[in-house]
Motif scaffolding. Structure first.
Motif, mmCIF file in Angstrom:
data_model
loop_
_atom_site.group_PDB
_atom_site.id
_atom_site.type_symbol
_atom_site.label_atom_id
_atom_site.label_comp_id
_atom_site.label_asym_id
_atom_site.label_seq_id
_atom_site.Cartn_x
_atom_site.Cartn_y
_atom_site.Cartn_z
ATOM 1 N N MET A 1 0.835 -1.194 0.000
ATOM 2 C CA MET A 1 0.000 0.000 0.000
ATOM 3 C C MET A 1 0.883 1.263 0.000
ATOM 4 O O MET A 1 1.850 1.327 0.731
ATOM 5 C CB MET A 1 -0.890 -0.010 1.242
ATOM 6 C CG MET A 1 -2.033 0.937 1.138
ATOM 7 S SD MET A 1 -3.177 0.738 2.530
ATOM 8 C CE MET A 1 -2.287 1.540 3.837
ATOM 9 N N ARG A 2 0.490 2.232 -0.830
ATOM 10 C CA ARG A 2 1.284 3.458 -0.875
ATOM 11 C C ARG A 2 0.951 4.357 0.310
ATOM 12 O O ARG A 2 -0.219 4.591 0.602
ATOM 13 C CB ARG A 2 0.956 4.196 -2.183
ATOM 14 C CG ARG A 2 2.219 4.545 -2.961
ATOM 15 C CD ARG A 2 1.883 5.302 -4.222
ATOM 16 N NE ARG A 2 2.348 6.678 -4.126
ATOM 17 C CZ ARG A 2 1.568 7.737 -4.279
ATOM 18 N NH1 ARG A 2 0.302 7.614 -4.507
ATOM 19 N NH2 ARG A 2 2.077 8.953 -4.194
ATOM 20 N N ARG A 3 2.002 4.798 0.967
ATOM 21 C CA ARG A 3 1.774 5.679 2.128
ATOM 22 C C ARG A 3 1.655 7.107 1.635
ATOM 23 O O ARG A 3 2.445 7.537 0.792
ATOM 24 C CB ARG A 3 2.975 5.602 3.081
ATOM 25 C CG ARG A 3 3.119 4.310 3.784
ATOM 26 C CD ARG A 3 2.763 4.487 5.276
ATOM 27 N NE ARG A 3 3.783 3.887 6.134
ATOM 28 C CZ ARG A 3 4.862 4.537 6.555
ATOM 29 N NH1 ARG A 3 5.094 5.761 6.197
ATOM 30 N NH2 ARG A 3 5.714 3.931 7.331
ATOM 31 N N SER A 4 0.697 7.871 2.145
ATOM 32 C CA SER A 4 0.653 9.262 1.711
ATOM 33 C C SER A 4 1.785 10.016 2.405
ATOM 34 O O SER A 4 2.060 9.801 3.583
ATOM 35 C CB SER A 4 -0.696 9.876 2.039
ATOM 36 O OG SER A 4 -0.836 9.942 3.414
ATOM 37 N N GLN A 5 2.449 10.844 1.659
ATOM 38 C CA GLN A 5 3.591 11.594 2.178
ATOM 39 C C GLN A 5 3.154 13.028 2.421
ATOM 40 O O GLN A 5 2.501 13.629 1.581
ATOM 41 C CB GLN A 5 4.721 11.607 1.139
ATOM 42 C CG GLN A 5 5.522 10.327 1.085
ATOM 43 C CD GLN A 5 6.404 10.180 2.321
ATOM 44 O OE1 GLN A 5 6.721 11.174 2.957
ATOM 45 N NE2 GLN A 5 6.764 8.968 2.668
ATOM 46 N N VAL A 6 3.556 13.548 3.561
ATOM 47 C CA VAL A 6 3.263 14.945 3.811
ATOM 48 C C VAL A 6 4.162 15.791 2.901
ATOM 49 O O VAL A 6 5.281 15.383 2.582
ATOM 50 C CB VAL A 6 3.471 15.249 5.306
ATOM 51 C CG1 VAL A 6 4.898 15.118 5.718
ATOM 52 C CG2 VAL A 6 2.934 16.605 5.678
ATOM 53 N N ASP A 7 3.615 16.922 2.473
ATOM 54 C CA ASP A 7 4.375 17.784 1.573
ATOM 55 C C ASP A 7 5.558 18.401 2.330
ATOM 56 O O ASP A 7 5.384 19.275 3.188
ATOM 57 C CB ASP A 7 3.417 18.874 1.055
ATOM 58 C CG ASP A 7 4.130 19.877 0.152
ATOM 59 O OD1 ASP A 7 5.382 19.868 0.133
ATOM 60 O OD2 ASP A 7 3.428 20.650 -0.507
ATOM 61 N N ALA A 8 6.761 17.915 2.000
ATOM 62 C CA ALA A 8 7.952 18.282 2.768
ATOM 63 C C ALA A 8 8.242 19.777 2.692
ATOM 64 O O ALA A 8 8.843 20.353 3.588
ATOM 65 C CB ALA A 8 9.151 17.484 2.270
ATOM 66 N N GLU A 9 7.818 20.407 1.598
ATOM 67 C CA GLU A 9 8.095 21.841 1.472
ATOM 68 C C GLU A 9 7.218 22.650 2.401
ATOM 69 O O GLU A 9 7.637 23.632 3.000
ATOM 70 C CB GLU A 9 7.823 22.283 0.034
ATOM 71 C CG GLU A 9 8.748 21.621 -0.944
ATOM 72 C CD GLU A 9 9.377 22.633 -1.867
ATOM 73 O OE1 GLU A 9 8.693 23.610 -2.207
ATOM 74 O OE2 GLU A 9 10.553 22.434 -2.225
ATOM 75 N N ARG A 10 5.954 22.178 2.534
ATOM 76 C CA ARG A 10 5.028 22.973 3.332
ATOM 77 C C ARG A 10 5.052 22.585 4.804
ATOM 78 O O ARG A 10 4.646 23.348 5.661
ATOM 79 C CB ARG A 10 3.606 22.819 2.784
ATOM 80 C CG ARG A 10 3.401 23.608 1.518
ATOM 81 C CD ARG A 10 1.949 23.690 1.162
ATOM 82 N NE ARG A 10 1.368 22.350 1.058
ATOM 83 C CZ ARG A 10 0.197 22.011 1.559
ATOM 84 N NH1 ARG A 10 -0.521 22.872 2.203
ATOM 85 N NH2 ARG A 10 -0.264 20.782 1.412
ATOM 86 N N PHE A 11 5.527 21.378 5.097
ATOM 87 C CA PHE A 11 5.462 20.890 6.474
ATOM 88 C C PHE A 11 6.831 20.902 7.138
ATOM 89 O O PHE A 11 7.709 20.123 6.773
ATOM 90 C CB PHE A 11 4.888 19.477 6.502
ATOM 91 C CG PHE A 11 4.817 18.902 7.888
ATOM 92 C CD1 PHE A 11 3.937 19.427 8.831
ATOM 93 C CD2 PHE A 11 5.636 17.853 8.283
ATOM 94 C CE1 PHE A 11 3.874 18.922 10.112
ATOM 95 C CE2 PHE A 11 5.578 17.329 9.568
ATOM 96 C CZ PHE A 11 4.687 17.874 10.480
ATOM 97 N N GLN A 12 7.014 21.793 8.084
ATOM 98 C CA GLN A 12 8.277 21.806 8.831
ATOM 99 C C GLN A 12 7.968 21.500 10.289
ATOM 100 O O GLN A 12 7.415 22.344 11.004
ATOM 101 C CB GLN A 12 8.972 23.148 8.647
ATOM 102 C CG GLN A 12 9.565 23.199 7.266
ATOM 103 C CD GLN A 12 9.947 24.576 6.816
ATOM 104 O OE1 GLN A 12 9.863 25.537 7.559
ATOM 105 N NE2 GLN A 12 10.344 24.664 5.570
ATOM 106 N N PRO A 13 8.236 20.227 10.665
ATOM 107 C CA PRO A 13 7.713 19.751 11.949
ATOM 108 C C PRO A 13 8.052 20.643 13.127
ATOM 109 O O PRO A 13 7.213 20.878 13.979
ATOM 110 C CB PRO A 13 8.344 18.361 12.115
ATOM 111 C CG PRO A 13 9.221 18.139 10.956
ATOM 112 C CD PRO A 13 9.032 19.238 9.973
#
Ligand SMILES: Cc1ncc(COP(=O)(O)O)c(C=O)c1O
Length: 372
Positions: A1-13
């Motif tokens: 199953m493909r895991r949804s990836q958070v948008d790395a550009e918009r998400f800075q933990p």
């Protein structure tokens, strides 16, 4: 199953963090006993641990027996801690309705900061003293205003009064006997400080070892006093985490709203109750530690590179003369003797030695002499 990836550009933990938490300095953990034993290549029994003001005798046999015999560890603890509060009331002479047990005194210190301090408020701290006051206040976004102690580690009452007049401070942390200096805060000074419009937190973690009496009963006459106590030192159950505070009546409903229902676990409760039911055992151990403090102090005086300060607690602070205290700590550790080292304002080139058993004092002295 493909895991949804958070948008790395918009998400800075890290941006999710509260800004004052992101800015906090990291905590330096102490090394547990077993790790030290591996690091020093010494069996645990050979290590003389005099670095954390623990009670070298541990809990009384009656406490160990009560823990072994208790059969309801699968049931949640009493969130109202009814029996423990009643027993504590008998011990400290304060109404049970004004006592709150916590997961170590540390938890109570954190609760008090969280209940009182909004980000931007201030707490007054009197260093050198126990490090958790400034840690907890800063964790809650508050500013810590340091009012340094005098050369004999007394609280500078005039300076605290002047600071409190500024208006931003809500909390004042006091410790008696103070850690790491071991000195007592006299009644007249406490009375003056209690006249300030602040919540005064008096930490009595070491009061059982003192030559003076606790001020816990003062909470009945002072609306702005909280007295914090612990089972870690005199009762010897630091590992079980049990503390408590005597509080003014108005604060209690807020603490009840606030506290985690199961903050004190069942084992700590059983051990705390058994300690209070066998108070003579605790007094006996405290008596041994007080006697050993006298011997330790006299012996430390004979070491030509140490200058010990008199102490009313279960530790002795020493200035180290003519050599480096950090190196001294390391040299002692290499021989399996652990002490606490300080090098900060008011505590330049110092070590603090907890009062151990007589055989531990002998090992310490042997190691100190070998380095003369
Ligand atoms: C002054 C002081 N207060 C509180 C504590 C912490 O007590 P507890 O183990 O109950 O969290 C310590 C521990 O060393 C201490 O020195």
């Amino acid at each position: 199953m493909r895991r949804s990836q958070v948008d790395a550009e918009r998400f800075q933990p890290e941006q999710l963090l509260r800004s004052h938490v992101a800015a906090l300095a990291s905590y330096t953990p102490i090394h547990p006993f077993e790790v030290l034993s591996r690091e020093l290549n010494l069996p645990v029994e050979r290590i003389v641990k005099l670095d954390a003001n623990e009670n070298p005798y541990g809990p009384s046999p009656a406490v160990v027996e009560a823990l072994a015999e208790y059969s309801y560890y699968h049931i949640y603890p009493d969130p109202q801690q009814t029996d423990l509060r009643e027993a504590l009331s008998g011990y400290i002479g304060v109404d049970a309705a004004q006592i709150l047990p916590t997961h170590g005194a540390d938890e109570m210190l954190d609760y008090l900061c969280r209940i009182v301090l909004d980000p931007g408020d201030a707490a007054i701290n009197c260093p050198p003293t126990f490090g958790m006051y400034s840690f907890d206040a800063e964790l809650n976004g508050a500013t810590v205003i340091d009012v340094p102690r005098d050369d004999d580690f007394g609280v500078d009452v005039d300076a605290v009064e002047a600071t409190a007049d500024g208006g931003r401070a809500k909390l004042l942390f006091l410790t008696s006997p103070n850690n790491p200096s071991g000195n007592w805060l006299p009644d007249e000074q406490l009375r003056r400080l209690l006249a300030l419009p602040l919540l005064v937190v008096l930490d009595e973690a070491y009061v059982e070892f003192a030559d003076h009496s606790s001020r816990a009963v003062w909470v009945t006459g002072h609306e702005n006093l909280v007295v914090v106590r612990t089972f870690s030192k005199a009762a010897g159950i630091a590992g079980l985490r049990l503390g408590y505070a005597a509080c003014p009546a108005w604060l209690m409903p807020h603490l009840w709203k606030f506290k985690q229902p199961y903050n004190v676990n069942v084992a700590a409760t059983v051990a705390g109750l058994a300690s209070l039911n066998h108070i003579d055992d605790m007094a006996y151990v405290v008596g041994k530690i007080r006697a050993e403090r006298v011997r330790l102090f006299a012996l430390l005086h004979t070491v030509n590179y140490l200058r010990p300060w008199p102490s009313e607690a279960n530790f002795v602070l020493c200035a180290v003369r003519g050599r480096n205290a950090a190196q001294l700590k390391a040299d002692l550790a290499a021989q399996g003797v652990l002490v606490r080292h300080y090098n900060k304002p008011g505590l330049e080139n110092c070590i603090r030695v907890s009062v151990g058993r007589p055989d531990q004092t002998d090992r310490l002295m042997e190691a100190l002499r070998s380095l003369e």
